[in-house]
Design a protein around this motif. Structure first.
Motif, PDB file in Angstrom:
ATOM      1  N   ALA A   1      40.697  38.135  46.283  1.00  0.00           N
ATOM      2  CA  ALA A   1      40.879  37.974  45.074  1.00  0.00           C
ATOM      3  C   ALA A   1      39.771  38.087  43.979  1.00  0.00           C
ATOM      4  O   ALA A   1      38.669  37.414  44.129  1.00  0.00           O
ATOM      5  CB  ALA A   1      41.613  36.788  44.747  1.00  0.00           C
ATOM      6  N   PRO A   2      40.134  39.129  42.991  1.00  0.00           N
ATOM      7  CA  PRO A   2      38.944  39.157  42.087  1.00  0.00           C
ATOM      8  C   PRO A   2      38.594  38.115  41.296  1.00  0.00           C
ATOM      9  O   PRO A   2      39.408  37.540  40.406  1.00  0.00           O
ATOM     10  CB  PRO A   2      39.368  40.309  41.153  1.00  0.00           C
ATOM     11  CG  PRO A   2      40.657  41.169  41.818  1.00  0.00           C
ATOM     12  CD  PRO A   2      40.979  39.925  42.790  1.00  0.00           C
ATOM     13  N   GLY A   3      37.377  37.549  41.214  1.00  0.00           N
ATOM     14  CA  GLY A   3      37.058  36.458  40.529  1.00  0.00           C
ATOM     15  C   GLY A   3      37.357  35.142  41.009  1.00  0.00           C
ATOM     16  O   GLY A   3      37.114  34.054  40.366  1.00  0.00           O
ATOM     17  N   ALA A   4      37.860  35.247  42.077  1.00  0.00           N
ATOM     18  CA  ALA A   4      38.580  33.757  42.788  1.00  0.00           C
ATOM     19  C   ALA A   4      37.974  33.587  44.042  1.00  0.00           C
ATOM     20  O   ALA A   4      38.608  32.890  44.824  1.00  0.00           O
ATOM     21  CB  ALA A   4      40.072  33.763  42.641  1.00  0.00           C
ATOM     22  N   ALA A   5      37.003  34.494  44.616  1.00  0.00           N
ATOM     23  CA  ALA A   5      36.369  34.328  45.933  1.00  0.00           C
ATOM     24  C   ALA A   5      35.524  32.922  45.743  1.00  0.00           C
ATOM     25  O   ALA A   5      34.843  32.526  44.745  1.00  0.00           O
ATOM     26  CB  ALA A   5      35.537  35.416  46.190  1.00  0.00           C
ATOM     27  N   GLY A   6      35.289  32.150  46.942  1.00  0.00           N
ATOM     28  CA  GLY A   6      34.255  31.097  46.765  1.00  0.00           C
ATOM     29  C   GLY A   6      35.307  29.928  47.217  1.00  0.00           C
ATOM     30  O   GLY A   6      36.196  30.059  47.983  1.00  0.00           O
ATOM     31  N   VAL A   7      34.860  28.690  47.026  1.00  0.00           N
ATOM     32  CA  VAL A   7      35.448  27.407  47.463  1.00  0.00           C
ATOM     33  C   VAL A   7      35.885  26.787  46.365  1.00  0.00           C
ATOM     34  O   VAL A   7      35.064  26.011  45.608  1.00  0.00           O
ATOM     35  CB  VAL A   7      34.321  26.506  48.422  1.00  0.00           C
ATOM     36  CG1 VAL A   7      35.079  25.105  48.623  1.00  0.00           C
ATOM     37  CG2 VAL A   7      34.084  27.352  49.392  1.00  0.00           C
TER      38      VAL A   7
ATOM     39  N   ASP B   1      45.029  32.251  27.367  1.00  0.00           N
ATOM     40  CA  ASP B   1      43.957  33.119  26.723  1.00  0.00           C
ATOM     41  C   ASP B   1      42.653  32.844  26.865  1.00  0.00           C
ATOM     42  O   ASP B   1      41.702  33.645  26.423  1.00  0.00           O
ATOM     43  CB  ASP B   1      44.399  33.282  25.235  1.00  0.00           C
ATOM     44  CG  ASP B   1      45.949  33.548  25.161  1.00  0.00           C
ATOM     45  OD1 ASP B   1      46.344  34.697  25.641  1.00  0.00           O
ATOM     46  OD2 ASP B   1      46.606  33.113  24.235  1.00  0.00           O
ATOM     47  N   GLY B   2      42.187  31.641  27.529  1.00  0.00           N
ATOM     48  CA  GLY B   2      40.934  31.467  27.405  1.00  0.00           C
ATOM     49  C   GLY B   2      40.235  31.636  28.848  1.00  0.00           C
ATOM     50  O   GLY B   2      40.492  32.221  29.717  1.00  0.00           O
TER      51      GLY B   2
ATOM     52  N   ILE C   1      46.778  36.545  45.064  1.00  0.00           N
ATOM     53  CA  ILE C   1      47.119  35.226  46.049  1.00  0.00           C
ATOM     54  C   ILE C   1      48.520  35.448  46.154  1.00  0.00           C
ATOM     55  O   ILE C   1      48.791  34.955  47.488  1.00  0.00           O
ATOM     56  CB  ILE C   1      46.698  34.056  45.461  1.00  0.00           C
ATOM     57  CG1 ILE C   1      45.178  33.836  45.268  1.00  0.00           C
ATOM     58  CG2 ILE C   1      47.218  32.892  45.730  1.00  0.00           C
ATOM     59  CD1 ILE C   1      44.692  32.969  44.304  1.00  0.00           C
ATOM     60  N   VAL C   2      49.512  35.382  45.428  1.00  0.00           N
ATOM     61  CA  VAL C   2      51.052  35.496  45.615  1.00  0.00           C
ATOM     62  C   VAL C   2      51.878  36.537  45.138  1.00  0.00           C
ATOM     63  O   VAL C   2      52.741  36.428  44.979  1.00  0.00           O
ATOM     64  CB  VAL C   2      51.400  34.177  44.984  1.00  0.00           C
ATOM     65  CG1 VAL C   2      51.048  32.609  45.311  1.00  0.00           C
ATOM     66  CG2 VAL C   2      50.901  34.069  43.262  1.00  0.00           C
ATOM     67  N   GLY C   3      51.017  37.684  45.004  1.00  0.00           N
ATOM     68  CA  GLY C   3      51.681  38.932  44.782  1.00  0.00           C
ATOM     69  C   GLY C   3      52.565  38.822  43.340  1.00  0.00           C
ATOM     70  O   GLY C   3      53.636  39.406  43.115  1.00  0.00           O
ATOM     71  N   LEU C   4      52.028  38.301  42.513  1.00  0.00           N
ATOM     72  CA  LEU C   4      52.585  38.149  41.009  1.00  0.00           C
ATOM     73  C   LEU C   4      52.242  39.293  40.118  1.00  0.00           C
ATOM     74  O   LEU C   4      51.001  39.611  39.873  1.00  0.00           O
ATOM     75  CB  LEU C   4      52.231  36.901  40.529  1.00  0.00           C
ATOM     76  CG  LEU C   4      53.248  36.220  39.232  1.00  0.00           C
ATOM     77  CD1 LEU C   4      54.595  36.104  39.831  1.00  0.00           C
ATOM     78  CD2 LEU C   4      52.622  35.060  38.721  1.00  0.00           C
ATOM     79  N   PRO C   5      53.162  40.255  39.639  1.00  0.00           N
ATOM     80  CA  PRO C   5      52.882  41.266  38.698  1.00  0.00           C
ATOM     81  C   PRO C   5      52.331  40.617  37.561  1.00  0.00           C
ATOM     82  O   PRO C   5      52.482  39.600  36.967  1.00  0.00           O
ATOM     83  CB  PRO C   5      54.128  42.013  38.513  1.00  0.00           C
ATOM     84  CG  PRO C   5      55.164  41.511  39.732  1.00  0.00           C
ATOM     85  CD  PRO C   5      54.571  40.203  40.178  1.00  0.00           C
ATOM     86  N   GLU C   6      51.672  41.421  36.842  1.00  0.00           N
ATOM     87  CA  GLU C   6      50.787  40.923  35.627  1.00  0.00           C
ATOM     88  C   GLU C   6      51.697  40.585  34.661  1.00  0.00           C
ATOM     89  O   GLU C   6      51.811  39.429  33.764  1.00  0.00           O
ATOM     90  CB  GLU C   6      49.901  41.857  35.147  1.00  0.00           C
ATOM     91  CG  GLU C   6      48.942  41.445  33.946  1.00  0.00           C
ATOM     92  CD  GLU C   6      48.076  42.393  33.558  1.00  0.00           C
ATOM     93  OE1 GLU C   6      47.475  42.058  32.060  1.00  0.00           O
ATOM     94  OE2 GLU C   6      47.452  43.237  34.331  1.00  0.00           O
TER      95      GLU C   6
ATOM     96  N   ASP D   1      38.427  34.758  32.963  1.00  0.00           N
ATOM     97  CA  ASP D   1      39.356  35.322  31.713  1.00  0.00           C
ATOM     98  C   ASP D   1      40.475  35.723  32.267  1.00  0.00           C
ATOM     99  O   ASP D   1      40.828  35.707  33.134  1.00  0.00           O
ATOM    100  CB  ASP D   1      38.470  36.555  31.239  1.00  0.00           C
ATOM    101  CG  ASP D   1      38.654  37.753  31.964  1.00  0.00           C
ATOM    102  OD1 ASP D   1      39.251  37.778  33.015  1.00  0.00           O
ATOM    103  OD2 ASP D   1      37.708  38.534  31.663  1.00  0.00           O
ATOM    104  N   PRO D   2      41.226  35.728  31.196  1.00  0.00           N
ATOM    105  CA  PRO D   2      43.064  35.927  31.563  1.00  0.00           C
ATOM    106  C   PRO D   2      42.967  37.232  32.463  1.00  0.00           C
ATOM    107  O   PRO D   2      44.110  37.019  33.409  1.00  0.00           O
ATOM    108  CB  PRO D   2      43.562  36.325  30.318  1.00  0.00           C
ATOM    109  CG  PRO D   2      42.691  35.577  29.316  1.00  0.00           C
ATOM    110  CD  PRO D   2      41.335  35.790  29.798  1.00  0.00           C
ATOM    111  N   ALA D   3      42.375  38.308  32.357  1.00  0.00           N
ATOM    112  CA  ALA D   3      42.512  39.444  33.169  1.00  0.00           C
ATOM    113  C   ALA D   3      42.238  38.982  34.733  1.00  0.00           C
ATOM    114  O   ALA D   3      42.903  39.418  35.595  1.00  0.00           O
ATOM    115  CB  ALA D   3      41.724  40.551  32.770  1.00  0.00           C
TER     116      ALA D   3
END
Length: 387
Positions: free
Chosen positions: A4-10, A74-75, A97-102, A86-88
């Motif tokens: 997941a972009p921006g969500a790797a880690g612990v 938005d933050g 993570i869950v296949g949710l369209p933007e 960020d929101p993007a």
């Protein structure tokens, strides 16, 4: 799935007023893991929780929620172990993570904001509130807002399938001024439900039938379980108009809400209606449909769901949509919107069955059968029939 972009880690717990990395973790998807709070930690945190009521006016609590909702959408609230996203980046992470369209991320943000804005005023109390969240939609974060409005010490237990949105909401509340000692973010194993109930005064618990059975005798639990939503269709309704109405009830929000219709009971001959409805569901463009975008799933989820449906489909059932249940498109895996005609709802394993995609069964029913369906449904939609 890709990381997941921006969500790797612990992804860390939040306890004692700070983000905390525990020794135990579990994988979410890609490079993302989430810390788990063991029972000894939960007990220690419960002993240290503030004992008195929150000294904050209702208007101030509502203003915190308003700012938190804005930050959530938005933050870029700072989540422990993940950082500012960020929101993007948030939308991209939920896609992974869950296949949710933007488009659904923003729609669900708006639905959450509207639900929170409509919450009634309540007097503050001194209780602690557990919010045991599901993994199908983050709109259930409204339950966290309910606890905030009460001034509770809020214990947020996310689904380990999708913990990111609830961690983001906790971070947004902290940024908005919610006291850090009055909220905890506690990912746990599912076996921790009973200890968490015993360690809190009030509980809002989301889940399926198994969870419902486990909490059915607990007086402090507000259980928000399966919707088993049904639509009752009168004999003389216009098939084109009714099919369009039903398509939205089945396919909106990728079929992931407990309010999505999973059983359609027709008091007349359903043939004309169901042929039109099947064609509408077949015409939905997976992921990118402007009306009813369908999310994607992991291969494991697709195979498990397909096996579940196949194992419960009988020789007398008739498929009214033409696509295969599992569809591979654009490097992603989808569960295609599906409509089945069942000979009878009585005892059929797919009648009233909630699945994580647009799926509904159609039955011809008389009034006694309709009443039996209504009795087990939390959400009932009617056309041409008096309530």
């Amino acid at each position: 799935m890709r990381p997941a972009p921006g969500a790797a880690g612990v992804l860390r717990c939040f306890r004692g007023g700070r983000w905390y990395e525990s020794a135990d973790t579990t994988a979410v998807v890609g490079g993302l893991r989430v810390c788990l709070a063991p029972e000894i930690m939960l007990r220690g945190d419960a002993r240290k929780a503030p004992a008195g009521p929150l000294r904050m006016a209702g208007a101030a609590r509502r203003e915190i929620l308003r700012r938190a909702v804005s930050s959530f959408r938005d933050g870029a609230p700072v989540v422990g172990g993940i950082g500012a996203q960020d929101p993007a980046g948030f939308a991209a992470s939920l896609g992974e993570i869950v296949g949710l369209p933007e488009s659904l991320v923003w729609r669900w943000c708006d639905l959450l904001a509207a639900s929170i804005a409509e919450l009634a005023e309540v007097a503050p109390d001194r209780h602690s509130t557990l919010v045991w969240l599901p993994g199908n939609t983050f709109t259930c974060l409204v339950a966290v807002a309910e606890a905030v409005l009460r001034g509770s010490v809020v214990v947020v237990r996310p689904s380990n399938r999708e913990p990111l949105s609830s961690a983001r909401f906790v971070a947004a509340l902290l940024d908005a001024g919610w006291p850090a000692d009055r909220i905890r973010f506690c990912p746990t194993e599912t076996a921790m439900l009973d200890p968490l109930i015993r360690l809190t005064d009030r509980q809002i618990v989301y889940g399926g039938e198994t969870v419902g059975a486990a909490v059915s005798d607990v007086s402090t639990v507000e259980f928000r379980g399966p919707g088993r939503a049904c639509a009752i269709v009168a004999a003389d309704t216009d098939p084109d108009h009714t099919a369009a109405w039903l398509a939205g009830l089945v396919a909106a929000d990728s079929g992931r809400f407990c309010t999505n219709v999973c059983t359609i009971a027709c008091l007349g001959d359903p043939a004309a209606l169901t042929n039109r409805l099947g064609a509408l569901l077949d015409g939905i463009e997976l992921a990118a449909d402007p009306r009813w975008p369908v999310g994607w799933v992991s291969e494991r989820t697709a195979d498990r769901t397909a096996d579940f449906v196949a194992g419960r489909t009988t020789a007398a059932d008739r498929r009214l949509t033409t696509r295969e249940l599992v569809v591979h498109s654009g490097g992603r895996t989808f569960l295609a919107p599906t409509l089945l005609r069942l000979p009878s709802p009585a005892g059929h394993p797919l009648a009233g069955c909630e699945l994580p995609f647009p799926f509904a069964s159609v039955v011809a029913a008389d009034e006694p059968a309709v009443q039996r369906l209504v009795a087990r449904s939390r959400f009932v939609y009617r056309t041409g029939v008096s309530a």
